[in-house]
Structure formats: C-alpha cells, structure tokens
Design a protein around this motif. Sequence first.
Motif, PDB file in Angstrom:
ATOM      1  N   PHE A 198       0.857  -0.833  -0.066  1.00 42.61           N
ATOM      2  CA  PHE A 198       0.157  -0.113   0.426  1.00 42.61           C
ATOM      3  C   PHE A 198       0.901   1.404   0.004  1.00 42.61           C
ATOM      4  CE2 PHE A 198      -3.074  -2.406   2.541  1.00 42.61           C
ATOM      5  CZ  PHE A 198      -4.148  -3.205   1.192  1.00 42.61           C
ATOM      6  N   ASP A 199       0.736   2.246  -0.836  1.00 41.34           N
ATOM      7  CA  ASP A 199       1.621   3.624  -0.519  1.00 41.34           C
ATOM      8  C   ASP A 199       1.060   4.064   0.350  1.00 41.34           C
ATOM      9  OD1 ASP A 199       2.725   3.962  -3.648  1.00 41.34           O
ATOM     10  OD2 ASP A 199       1.573   2.306  -3.633  1.00 41.34           O
ATOM     11  N   TYR A 200      -0.633   4.049   0.642  1.00 32.98           N
ATOM     12  CA  TYR A 200      -1.675   4.846   1.705  1.00 32.98           C
ATOM     13  C   TYR A 200      -2.220   3.812   2.394  1.00 32.98           C
ATOM     14  CZ  TYR A 200      -2.301   8.499   4.513  1.00 32.98           C
ATOM     15  OH  TYR A 200      -1.978   9.874   6.021  1.00 32.98           O
ATOM     16  N   LEU A 201      -2.294   4.054   3.645  1.00 28.47           N
ATOM     17  CA  LEU A 201      -3.678   3.230   4.366  1.00 28.47           C
ATOM     18  C   LEU A 201      -4.448   4.276   5.640  1.00 28.47           C
ATOM     19  CD1 LEU A 201      -5.142   0.514   5.141  1.00 28.47           C
ATOM     20  CD2 LEU A 201      -2.998   0.516   6.898  1.00 28.47           C
ATOM     21  N   ARG A 250      -6.281  12.315  -1.994  1.00 29.73           N
ATOM     22  CA  ARG A 250      -5.366  12.340  -1.490  1.00 29.73           C
ATOM     23  C   ARG A 250      -4.400  12.444  -2.614  1.00 29.73           C
ATOM     24  NH1 ARG A 250      -0.567  10.489   1.309  1.00 29.73           N
ATOM     25  NH2 ARG A 250       0.453   9.962   0.458  1.00 29.73           N
ATOM     26  N   GLN A 251      -4.801  10.997  -3.828  1.00 32.62           N
ATOM     27  CA  GLN A 251      -4.637  10.270  -4.806  1.00 32.62           C
ATOM     28  C   GLN A 251      -4.314  11.052  -6.021  1.00 32.62           C
ATOM     29  OE1 GLN A 251      -2.861   8.088  -5.824  1.00 32.62           O
ATOM     30  NE2 GLN A 251      -2.271   9.015  -7.391  1.00 32.62           N
ATOM     31  N   VAL A 252      -5.355  12.994  -5.945  1.00 32.22           N
ATOM     32  CA  VAL A 252      -5.212  13.961  -7.318  1.00 32.22           C
ATOM     33  C   VAL A 252      -4.092  14.650  -6.776  1.00 32.22           C
ATOM     34  CG1 VAL A 252      -6.844  15.652  -7.945  1.00 32.22           C
ATOM     35  CG2 VAL A 252      -7.527  13.801  -7.825  1.00 32.22           C
ATOM     36  N   GLY A 253      -3.846  15.041  -5.775  1.00 30.94           N
ATOM     37  CA  GLY A 253      -3.481  15.958  -5.093  1.00 30.94           C
ATOM     38  C   GLY A 253      -1.883  15.344  -5.543  1.00 30.94           C
ATOM     39  N   GLN A 254      -1.742  14.518  -5.241  1.00 28.73           N
ATOM     40  CA  GLN A 254      -0.019  13.793  -4.625  1.00 28.73           C
ATOM     41  C   GLN A 254       0.010  13.299  -6.696  1.00 28.73           C
ATOM     42  OE1 GLN A 254       1.867  11.313  -2.879  1.00 28.73           O
ATOM     43  NE2 GLN A 254       0.902  12.645  -1.478  1.00 28.73           N
ATOM     44  N   TRP A 255      -0.425  13.285  -7.483  1.00 33.94           N
ATOM     45  CA  TRP A 255      -0.238  13.884  -9.252  1.00 33.94           C
ATOM     46  C   TRP A 255      -0.013  15.114  -9.094  1.00 33.94           C
ATOM     47  CZ3 TRP A 255      -4.799  10.011 -10.426  1.00 33.94           C
ATOM     48  CH2 TRP A 255      -4.494   8.804 -10.746  1.00 33.94           C
ATOM     49  N   ALA A 256      -0.359  16.117  -8.813  1.00 29.28           N
ATOM     50  CA  ALA A 256      -0.223  17.178  -8.709  1.00 29.28           C
ATOM     51  C   ALA A 256       0.754  17.526  -7.495  1.00 29.28           C
ATOM     52  CB  ALA A 256      -1.972  18.223  -9.215  1.00 29.28           C
ATOM     53  N   THR A 257       1.203  16.831  -7.312  1.00 31.90           N
ATOM     54  CA  THR A 257       2.519  18.074  -6.014  1.00 31.90           C
ATOM     55  C   THR A 257       1.774  18.707  -5.496  1.00 31.90           C
ATOM     56  OG1 THR A 257       3.289  18.887  -7.675  1.00 31.90           O
ATOM     57  CG2 THR A 257       4.473  17.241  -7.552  1.00 31.90           C
ATOM     58  N   PHE A 258      -0.104  18.713  -4.982  1.00 29.83           N
ATOM     59  CA  PHE A 258      -0.445  19.873  -4.839  1.00 29.83           C
ATOM     60  C   PHE A 258      -0.343  19.131  -2.842  1.00 29.83           C
ATOM     61  CE2 PHE A 258      -4.567  21.736  -2.923  1.00 29.83           C
ATOM     62  CZ  PHE A 258      -3.869  23.125  -2.706  1.00 29.83           C
ATOM     63  N   MET A 259       0.374  20.067  -1.545  1.00 30.76           N
ATOM     64  CA  MET A 259      -0.035  20.370  -0.403  1.00 30.76           C
ATOM     65  C   MET A 259      -0.340  21.600   0.428  1.00 30.76           C
ATOM     66  SD  MET A 259       3.834  18.423   0.392  1.00 30.76           S
ATOM     67  CE  MET A 259       4.603  20.031  -0.648  1.00 30.76           C
ATOM     68  N   PRO A 260      -2.681  21.281   0.172  1.00 29.68           N
ATOM     69  CA  PRO A 260      -2.842  22.441   0.513  1.00 29.68           C
ATOM     70  C   PRO A 260      -3.093  22.821   1.900  1.00 29.68           C
ATOM     71  CG  PRO A 260      -3.935  20.260   1.059  1.00 29.68           C
ATOM     72  CD  PRO A 260      -2.684  19.825   0.349  1.00 29.68           C
ATOM     73  N   ARG A 261      -2.449  24.527   2.314  1.00 32.06           N
ATOM     74  CA  ARG A 261      -2.630  24.471   3.220  1.00 32.06           C
ATOM     75  C   ARG A 261      -4.078  25.698   3.214  1.00 32.06           C
ATOM     76  NH1 ARG A 261       0.529  29.984   2.057  1.00 32.06           N
ATOM     77  NH2 ARG A 261      -0.355  29.465  -0.198  1.00 32.06           N
ATOM     78  N   ILE A 262      -4.445  25.754   4.327  1.00 31.98           N
ATOM     79  CA  ILE A 262      -5.294  25.777   4.983  1.00 31.98           C
ATOM     80  C   ILE A 262      -5.549  26.380   6.347  1.00 31.98           C
ATOM     81  CG2 ILE A 262      -7.610  24.557   6.294  1.00 31.98           C
ATOM     82  CD1 ILE A 262      -6.615  23.424   3.300  1.00 31.98           C
ATOM     83  N   ARG A 288      -6.415  18.809  11.131  1.00 31.18           N
ATOM     84  CA  ARG A 288      -5.610  18.671  11.601  1.00 31.18           C
ATOM     85  C   ARG A 288      -4.834  16.418  11.109  1.00 31.18           C
ATOM     86  NH1 ARG A 288      -1.696  21.284  13.137  1.00 31.18           N
ATOM     87  NH2 ARG A 288      -3.644  22.538  15.046  1.00 31.18           N
ATOM     88  N   ALA A 289      -6.377  15.739  11.553  1.00 38.20           N
ATOM     89  CA  ALA A 289      -6.190  14.906  11.301  1.00 38.20           C
ATOM     90  C   ALA A 289      -6.521  14.161   9.665  1.00 38.20           C
ATOM     91  CB  ALA A 289      -6.823  13.978  12.183  1.00 38.20           C
ATOM     92  N   HIS A 290      -7.702  15.112   8.972  1.00 39.38           N
ATOM     93  CA  HIS A 290      -8.187  14.611   8.069  1.00 39.38           C
ATOM     94  C   HIS A 290      -7.524  15.331   7.154  1.00 39.38           C
ATOM     95  CE1 HIS A 290     -11.353  13.764   9.804  1.00 39.38           C
ATOM     96  NE2 HIS A 290     -12.023  13.512   8.717  1.00 39.38           N
ATOM     97  N   LEU A 291      -5.789  16.346   7.443  1.00 42.30           N
ATOM     98  CA  LEU A 291      -5.658  17.025   6.189  1.00 42.30           C
ATOM     99  C   LEU A 291      -4.563  16.652   6.421  1.00 42.30           C
ATOM    100  CD1 LEU A 291      -5.299  20.973   7.269  1.00 42.30           C
ATOM    101  CD2 LEU A 291      -6.109  19.949   5.082  1.00 42.30           C
ATOM    102  N   SER A 292      -3.730  15.380   7.373  1.00 42.68           N
ATOM    103  CA  SER A 292      -2.714  14.507   6.837  1.00 42.68           C
ATOM    104  C   SER A 292      -2.914  13.239   5.577  1.00 42.68           C
ATOM    105  CB  SER A 292      -2.356  13.388   8.551  1.00 42.68           C
ATOM    106  OG  SER A 292      -0.986  12.939   8.225  1.00 42.68           O
ATOM    107  N   PRO A 293      -3.372  12.730   5.247  1.00 41.43           N
ATOM    108  CA  PRO A 293      -4.048  12.237   4.007  1.00 41.43           C
ATOM    109  C   PRO A 293      -4.104  12.952   2.857  1.00 41.43           C
ATOM    110  CG  PRO A 293      -5.734  11.562   5.729  1.00 41.43           C
ATOM    111  CD  PRO A 293      -4.702  12.651   6.037  1.00 41.43           C
ATOM    112  N   LEU A 294      -3.623  14.334   2.819  1.00 42.35           N
ATOM    113  CA  LEU A 294      -4.100  15.327   2.364  1.00 42.35           C
ATOM    114  C   LEU A 294      -2.132  15.422   1.857  1.00 42.35           C
ATOM    115  CD1 LEU A 294      -7.403  16.822   2.572  1.00 42.35           C
ATOM    116  CD2 LEU A 294      -6.880  15.220   0.402  1.00 42.35           C
ATOM    117  N   SER A 295      -1.511  15.342   2.688  1.00 42.75           N
ATOM    118  CA  SER A 295      -0.372  16.098   3.047  1.00 42.75           C
ATOM    119  C   SER A 295      -0.664  17.601   2.988  1.00 42.75           C
ATOM    120  CB  SER A 295       1.098  16.304   1.237  1.00 42.75           C
ATOM    121  OG  SER A 295       0.835  14.625   1.635  1.00 42.75           O
TER     122      SER A 295
END
Length: 551
Positions: A198-201, A250-262, A288-295
């Motif tokens: 797994f790449d993410y769980l 998460r996968q959409v963000g990974q492909w775009a190398t997007f790490m959202p600042r909230i 904070r917890a829900h942002l973790s999978p989204l980097s």
Amino acid sequence: MKTIAFLPVDDRPVNYDYPQYLARIAGLTVRLPPREWLGNPWRESRHENLLSWLTQAATGAEAVIVAIDTLGYGGLIPSRRSTETTAAVLRRLEVLRELKSARPERPILASSVIMRIHRSDSAEEEKPYWALWGRRLFRLSFLEHKADLGAASAAESAERDRLRAEIPADITLDYRAGRERNHAVNAAMLDWVAEGIFDYLLLPQDDTADYGWNIAEARRLDAAIRARGLADRAITYPGADEIGCLLLARQVGQWATFMPRIAARFSTPTGAGVVTDYEDRPLIELLRAHLSPLSGSIVESSPGDLEVWFNSPSRRQGNSESQWILNRGLETVQKNFPPKFQSWLDEVVASDGFSASRQEVESSHRHAEPLVGALLASVRANRAVALADVAFVNAADANLGRKLISHPEITGLAGFGGWNTAGNTLGMVLAQAVIFLVARRETLTREQISAQLEFLFLRFVDDYLYQAEERTRCMVEDLPALGLAPTMERLPDDLAPLVRTAVESHLLAAAQPLVDAFVASGRVRAVRISRIHLPWQRLFEVGFDVSLELA
C-alpha cells in the motif's frame, strides 16, 4: 485522462455516487463495480465477481483505491457480522499483493475501518443480539477501557462488573472475537504498508467516543504506526463514510504535487476547541487529522490555499430531529403529534441531545448572519472558501442553510457539507475543495465546472434540505399518518413506495429556491433533480441525481 479502479466500502450514494462526481471535477475516470455486487445490510456481496472485476479494472488504471472491508468481508456492514477467520479474510486480500507485484509503480490506496461499537439497541447494521444488548455492550466497552486506564471511579467499576454479569457470556465472547479478528486484519494491513503493498492506508475510527474497545484498538494501531515510522503512509482518525473520497483527493493531490495550506475559521470563539459527538478530539485537531492524508497543513498568518469555515457549536453539537422540532416550535409539534406515538416524542424531548440542540438553536454565541456575511465576503474577494457545517450531528444547520440558499454567490464555494459526524462532513468538504483547487490550476472544462456545481447543489439538497428539514418532517408527519412510529430504520416493503413518493414531492418543492439561486448566479441556465430514492429503504439516507445546464 487518468483512470482509477475504485472499490467502495458499500453501495450508498456517499460511497458510490460521490466519487464519480469528484472524479468528473478532477477530469478523471473512476471504474466502479456494478452496484448490485456490493454488500449492504440485506444483500450479500458477490465476492468472486468483485475479485474478477478488480483484477480487470486495475488493468490500464493509473491507481487503485480499495476498501479492505469490501474485499475482505463483503462491505462495511458485513465486516461487523462476518464469522470468517482472520486467515480466510487475509487470503481474500492477496489479490492486492498480486496487483502491486505486477505494477510496483502504480499506487494502491486502501482503507480498513476500525469497527464501531454502536450505542443503541438496534440490530439493523449489527449482529442480531445487538437489538437487546447494544446499549449495554457499548457501556461495558466504555467502562472496561476506562478502568484499564485507571480512570474509572468506584461507581463506574461497580457498573462494569454488573454489566459483565448481566450480559450473557457467549454474546460478549462472540462480539470480542469478531473485534479481535478485525483488529488482527488491520494490524496485518500495517505490515503491508511496511512491505510497500500500500502507498497509503486509512484506518478510520467509525463512531468514536472517549473510551471503548475500539478506542483501545485505535491507540494500539496508532502506536504501531509511530513506532514503525509509517506516519507518512498510514493514519488512524475519526471517520468512515468519507474515506473513499478523501483517498481520491489524496491521489489527485499527489499527481499534482499539491500540499494544501488551510486557514481555519470558526463561527464561535470556542469553536476550535469543541469536541463534537462521535469524535475524540477538538475540531482543530480533527482538521489536522483529515489534512494528513492530503499532505496538508494549517496556516496561522496567511489565507493559504483554502479557507475552511466551520459553523461550529457554541458548546456542544445538537442533533437533526431536535433541531427540526425546536424550529417548528415544541408546543406546535406536541399539539399535532399522534398520541399513539407520544413515547417517541417524549424520549426525544427528554434526551441530552434535545437540550444541546436547544442551546445551539437559541445560543447568543452563534449567529448565522455574521457567518454568511464573512463567508460571502471571502467568495466575492475570489478566495477559495469551503464550509463545514458541524453545529448539529446528522444534518446541516437549518437556519444557516435557509440564509445561504438565498445568495447566488454560494455557487462560488469550493466545497460544502453538513452531514453525519463532523469527521464525515470535514473529510468530504476537504475532498471536494482540494480536487477543485487542483483542477482549476488548469483551464477548467465545461464538464468540470458542471460537475463542481452539480456536486455543490447536491450537497445543499442532501445535507440541508433533506437531512435538516425533510427527513424529520417525514418521520414526524408522514410515517405516523401511515401508522408507523417515527424511525430511520428500514421501512416495511408495502409502505416504502408511499414514503419515497412523499419524500420526492416535498424535496423537489423545497429545492426550488436553491434552483433559483443557482440560476440567479448567472452561471447556470437550469438544474434538474432526478431518480430520488431511498437506497437502503429507510429515511436515514437519500439518493438522487443532479444535472445542470451551464449558462
């Protein structure tokens, strides 16, 4: 156009339909199995079909998102009822090892739910004995864990001992055995993360409380994640039904190398520190917890990429039924309520949830008007804005929703939600907003714009118009008129079509002001709602399709 093979946790709209809307916003294709192959409380999954489907769907797909609950047990509800052994469940999951071996570079993102402990005497989504022993099993779980941590009072320890003697031993043993199997599978999934399968769980805690056997399991899994250095690839957090969409984001963000600042904004001074029902941490930590999978990260001193506004409770979350009753007027509801079902209304009014709802409805610390004003000011300033409406559990804030849908500018929101738990709401809001932000980095196609607006419209209809308004109205008025006590559980086969027809009629009428607002925005020419249905033949959730014509 990239393709993702997507095996959801069950067939409900939030798990099956929502990923399709989000994929369209992203400009992706998601492949899902036929809906009727997925398990639910009244239908076994077709495991062999799903296994073959997954192998075929993954061919040519650039990523795989899979619910371990579906592949291992047949779905979220079957995972609570299954009598399979740990070894049998793990054998069913070996296909994922094969998929990774065939294409090591292709991401596989997985979720496996930490089994909830339902706090009501209802067996609709549990084993049959839950109808009689559910509340007591929940309480025993709570007290045993609290006592194990040395936090229980003498009275609580005595209550624990009384419950141990009261609940039949074979029931407790059967339930604990199922939990131990599911926990062993979840622990094995962490091994698979370490192996690189797994790449993410995501290991979400379904329906959380302060203490419980499930909380003890989550703490052990969290400790293992930290001890093994897996925190960048695995997480435990409160949630469940939003997980598929969050992994998609998460996968959409990974492909775009997007790490959202909230940038987090709260409607009440104490909002960031409120712990909502079914959660185990304050709202700011839930974010904070829900942002973790989204980097993602929270920023303090700048607007960031996205403003997430919380319609937060002033003190404690209310609930959907109590909110509706209070907004209609308790005396009016009592006056018109059938005496035959008076005990239901009496129980609602006497509950802690009713007191919490009254406090939120009447609070001087939380007002809809300033929130709407601030929210729309950010939208008019062309900032990316999303709204997580978590003042009430299991529905949006009716007073806030009523004001919002009078403003055409709501079509400019990056995301909106107000359903189920705060974790469910927040995860889905972030998923939509992050996917939309990534998509608009390029020139949006008309299809992507349509999908974004359709999903926004859908969320206002479902979370506000249905959950906060129509659902309780139907419970309080339509069901008693048909001779049924108010309930969100499965409806009788002969009466379900009549209830669905009533829901359709009222929901279409209630949605007209929202249609008018979308059209008045100048972005939309027409909106159509179709296929309104009750997917699990109960009022708790509704399903429908939205299509719109852009101006």
